[in-house]
Design a protein around this motif. Structure first.
Motif, short mmCIF file in Angstrom:
data_model
loop_
_atom_site.label_atom_id
_atom_site.label_comp_id
_atom_site.label_asym_id
_atom_site.label_seq_id
_atom_site.Cartn_x
_atom_site.Cartn_y
_atom_site.Cartn_z
N ALA A 27 0.85 -1.19 0.00
CA ALA A 27 0.00 0.00 0.00
C ALA A 27 0.88 1.23 0.00
O ALA A 27 2.08 1.15 0.24
CB ALA A 27 -0.91 -0.01 1.22
N GLU A 28 0.28 2.38 -0.29
CA GLU A 28 1.02 3.64 -0.32
C GLU A 28 1.58 3.93 1.07
O GLU A 28 0.84 4.05 2.05
CB GLU A 28 0.08 4.76 -0.75
CG GLU A 28 0.76 6.12 -0.81
CD GLU A 28 1.78 6.23 -1.93
OE1 GLU A 28 2.59 7.16 -1.90
OE2 GLU A 28 1.77 5.36 -2.83
N PRO A 29 2.91 4.03 1.21
CA PRO A 29 3.50 4.28 2.52
C PRO A 29 3.39 5.74 2.94
O PRO A 29 3.24 6.63 2.10
CB PRO A 29 4.97 3.88 2.32
CG PRO A 29 5.22 4.12 0.87
CD PRO A 29 3.92 3.81 0.17
N ALA A 30 3.47 5.98 4.24
CA ALA A 30 3.46 7.33 4.77
C ALA A 30 4.83 7.98 4.56
O ALA A 30 5.81 7.32 4.21
CB ALA A 30 3.12 7.30 6.25
N ILE A 62 15.39 4.89 1.25
CA ILE A 62 14.40 5.76 0.61
C ILE A 62 13.85 6.72 1.65
O ILE A 62 13.43 6.30 2.73
CB ILE A 62 13.24 4.96 -0.01
CG1 ILE A 62 13.76 3.92 -1.01
CG2 ILE A 62 12.25 5.89 -0.70
CD1 ILE A 62 13.89 2.54 -0.45
N GLU A 63 13.89 8.01 1.34
CA GLU A 63 13.32 9.05 2.20
C GLU A 63 12.13 9.65 1.46
O GLU A 63 12.28 10.25 0.39
CB GLU A 63 14.36 10.12 2.50
CG GLU A 63 13.93 11.12 3.54
CD GLU A 63 13.91 10.55 4.94
OE1 GLU A 63 13.13 11.05 5.78
OE2 GLU A 63 14.70 9.61 5.21
N LEU A 64 10.92 9.47 2.03
CA LEU A 64 9.71 9.93 1.37
C LEU A 64 9.18 11.21 2.01
O LEU A 64 9.09 11.32 3.23
CB LEU A 64 8.62 8.85 1.45
CG LEU A 64 8.91 7.54 0.73
CD1 LEU A 64 7.73 6.60 0.89
CD2 LEU A 64 9.22 7.77 -0.74
N THR A 65 8.84 12.19 1.16
CA THR A 65 8.12 13.38 1.58
C THR A 65 6.85 13.46 0.74
O THR A 65 6.60 12.60 -0.10
CB THR A 65 8.97 14.64 1.39
OG1 THR A 65 9.20 14.83 -0.02
CG2 THR A 65 10.30 14.53 2.12
N ALA A 66 6.06 14.51 0.95
CA ALA A 66 4.81 14.64 0.22
C ALA A 66 5.04 14.70 -1.29
O ALA A 66 4.21 14.24 -2.08
CB ALA A 66 4.05 15.88 0.69
N LEU A 146 7.09 5.68 -7.16
CA LEU A 146 7.17 4.44 -6.36
C LEU A 146 6.62 3.22 -7.09
O LEU A 146 7.23 2.14 -7.06
CB LEU A 146 6.44 4.64 -5.03
CG LEU A 146 7.14 5.51 -3.98
CD1 LEU A 146 6.28 5.61 -2.73
CD2 LEU A 146 8.51 4.96 -3.64
N ASN A 147 5.46 3.37 -7.74
CA ASN A 147 4.86 2.22 -8.42
C ASN A 147 5.74 1.73 -9.57
O ASN A 147 5.86 0.53 -9.82
CB ASN A 147 3.47 2.57 -8.94
CG ASN A 147 2.46 2.70 -7.83
OD1 ASN A 147 2.64 2.14 -6.75
ND2 ASN A 147 1.39 3.44 -8.07
N ASN A 185 6.18 -3.28 4.43
CA ASN A 185 5.01 -2.72 3.76
C ASN A 185 4.23 -1.77 4.66
O ASN A 185 3.05 -1.99 4.96
CB ASN A 185 4.08 -3.85 3.30
CG ASN A 185 4.78 -4.78 2.32
OD1 ASN A 185 5.63 -4.35 1.56
ND2 ASN A 185 4.43 -6.03 2.37
N PRO A 186 4.87 -0.68 5.14
CA PRO A 186 4.18 0.23 6.05
C PRO A 186 2.92 0.79 5.42
O PRO A 186 2.90 1.16 4.26
CB PRO A 186 5.22 1.33 6.28
CG PRO A 186 6.14 1.24 5.10
CD PRO A 186 6.18 -0.22 4.75
N GLY A 187 1.85 0.86 6.21
CA GLY A 187 0.59 1.36 5.70
C GLY A 187 -0.25 0.29 5.03
O GLY A 187 -1.40 0.53 4.69
N GLY A 188 0.30 -0.93 4.84
CA GLY A 188 -0.43 -1.99 4.16
C GLY A 188 -1.15 -2.90 5.13
O GLY A 188 -1.25 -2.62 6.31
N ASP A 189 -1.65 -4.03 4.61
CA ASP A 189 -2.41 -4.93 5.44
C ASP A 189 -1.62 -6.18 5.79
O ASP A 189 -2.18 -7.21 6.12
CB ASP A 189 -3.72 -5.35 4.76
CG ASP A 189 -3.46 -6.13 3.47
OD1 ASP A 189 -2.29 -6.21 3.05
OD2 ASP A 189 -4.43 -6.66 2.92
N THR A 190 -0.28 -6.11 5.72
CA THR A 190 0.53 -7.29 5.98
C THR A 190 1.24 -7.24 7.31
O THR A 190 2.14 -8.00 7.56
CB THR A 190 1.57 -7.48 4.87
OG1 THR A 190 2.39 -6.31 4.78
CG2 THR A 190 0.89 -7.71 3.55
N GLN A 191 0.89 -6.30 8.18
CA GLN A 191 1.47 -6.28 9.51
C GLN A 191 0.86 -7.40 10.35
O GLN A 191 -0.24 -7.87 10.09
CB GLN A 191 1.21 -4.92 10.18
CG GLN A 191 1.81 -3.75 9.41
CD GLN A 191 3.31 -3.87 9.27
OE1 GLN A 191 3.99 -4.14 10.25
NE2 GLN A 191 3.83 -3.70 8.08
#
Length: 316
Positions: A27-30, A62-66, A146-147, A185-191
């Motif tokens: 899923a789209e990470p924060a 990877i460093e993600l910002t808006a 990212l995709n 997979n931060p933000g996803g459903d696999t935690q």
């Protein structure tokens, strides 16, 4: 590598050297700091790893910002087999292309952090588990790349300053995105989670299925014989709790190894196998085969290929 999943399925790619490996973003990470698995693929779009892939450490930051995704990756520096070459950088003039825009990569040959390499490449004098000093490469890309990174469709060119001494073209692929603290997979459903539903009268603990599937990182078939069938056994380990359904692991029955423009067919006996009850280290077996006839007809070379393991869960 390990895959942990609650209620829904996951897809894992495996590589053979005849080799097996990785998974993808759920899923789209924060915004924040992440690590991922990076590989450099052939520019012909085959999805196979480039012969230059082993000179790169397969861990990226990877460093993600808006708006942006800053990608930092690492290449062996110097190359062990050629310590006197590429003194001003193992790779130079590295450029990512996203849409119609080129993004130039910044190079750092001063700090030389050590990274562990996971692939043996005799041409470059690199062995799996070697800890080597590296050249640091950093590029700032748009966030929405990212995709494309996950799909392995971002073009990259680089002047390989060792052995080849020429500009090489690749596709770059980044998968297995994890937070810097280690959550996949931060933000996803696999935690791994456990829910508790509480009312005034009843407190109920809802136990969700949890499973781990471990695919071999690699299968090396060695020097192939043209006199008899070449067979390599492997196993996939499964641990499952609170399953309450069917866990299915499957992979194609055949595939192709490549060496440059040359190909070599292989078969995979694993097929589709189900786990329907809780398991602790259950081993599911498979067998890779290259026939003597195919070997006899093949050109000499170092052949590599991929096979894909699909992991799915269906509740009863």
């Amino acid at each position: 590598m390990r895959f942990r999943k609650i209620l829904s399925g996951a897809v894992a790619a495996a590589m053979m050297t005849t080799m097996m490996c990785g998974t993808a973003f759920a899923a789209e990470p924060a915004d924040g700091s992440y690590t991922g698995e990076i590989h450099f693929l052939n520019a012909n779009g085959s999805g196979n790893k480039s012969m230059c892939d082993p000179i790169f450490a397969h861990e990226a930051d990877i460093e993600l910002t808006a708006e942006n995704a800053e990608l930092t990756f690492y290449v062996a520096y110097p190359i062990p087999a050629y310590p006197d070459q590429g003194t001003d950088g193992t790779v130079k003039d590295v450029v990512f292309t996203v849409g119609e825009t080129e993004y130039r990569v910044e190079s750092d040959i001063t700090t030389k952090p050590e990274k562990v390499f996971d692939t043996t490449a005799a041409l470059f004098g690199i062995n799996a588990e070697d800890s080597l000093t590296t050249q640091v490469l950093t590029v700032e890309l748009p966030r929405d790349v990212l995709n494309d990174l996950e799909a392995g469709t971002v073009p990259v060119s680089a002047y390989v300053n060792v052995v080849m001494n020429s500009t090489q073209n690749f596709f770059v692929q980044v998968t297995d995105l994890q937070t810097a603290g280690g959550a996949q997979n931060p933000g996803g459903d696999t935690q791994n989670t456990q829910d508790m539903e509480i009312t005034a009268d009843v407190a109920e603990a809802v136990s969700e299925p949890e499973y781990t599937v471990t695919v071999p990182e690699s299968v090396a078939m060695g020097t192939l014989s043209a006199e008899k069938a070449n067979v390599s056994d492997y196993s996939v380990d499964v641990t499952a709790e609170n399953l309450n359904g069917t866990l299915t692991i499957s992979t194609p029955e055949s595939g192709t190894l490549t060496s440059g423009d040359n190909t070599l067919a292989f078969t995979n006996s694993f097929g589709s196998q189900d786990v329907t009850k809780d398991a602790n280290g259950t081993k599911l077996s498979g067998q890779l085969t290259v026939t003597a006839e195919n070997v006899a007809a093949a050109a000499a070379g170092n052949y590599t290929g991929t096979t894909t393991f699909t992991i799915s869960y269906a509740a009863d």
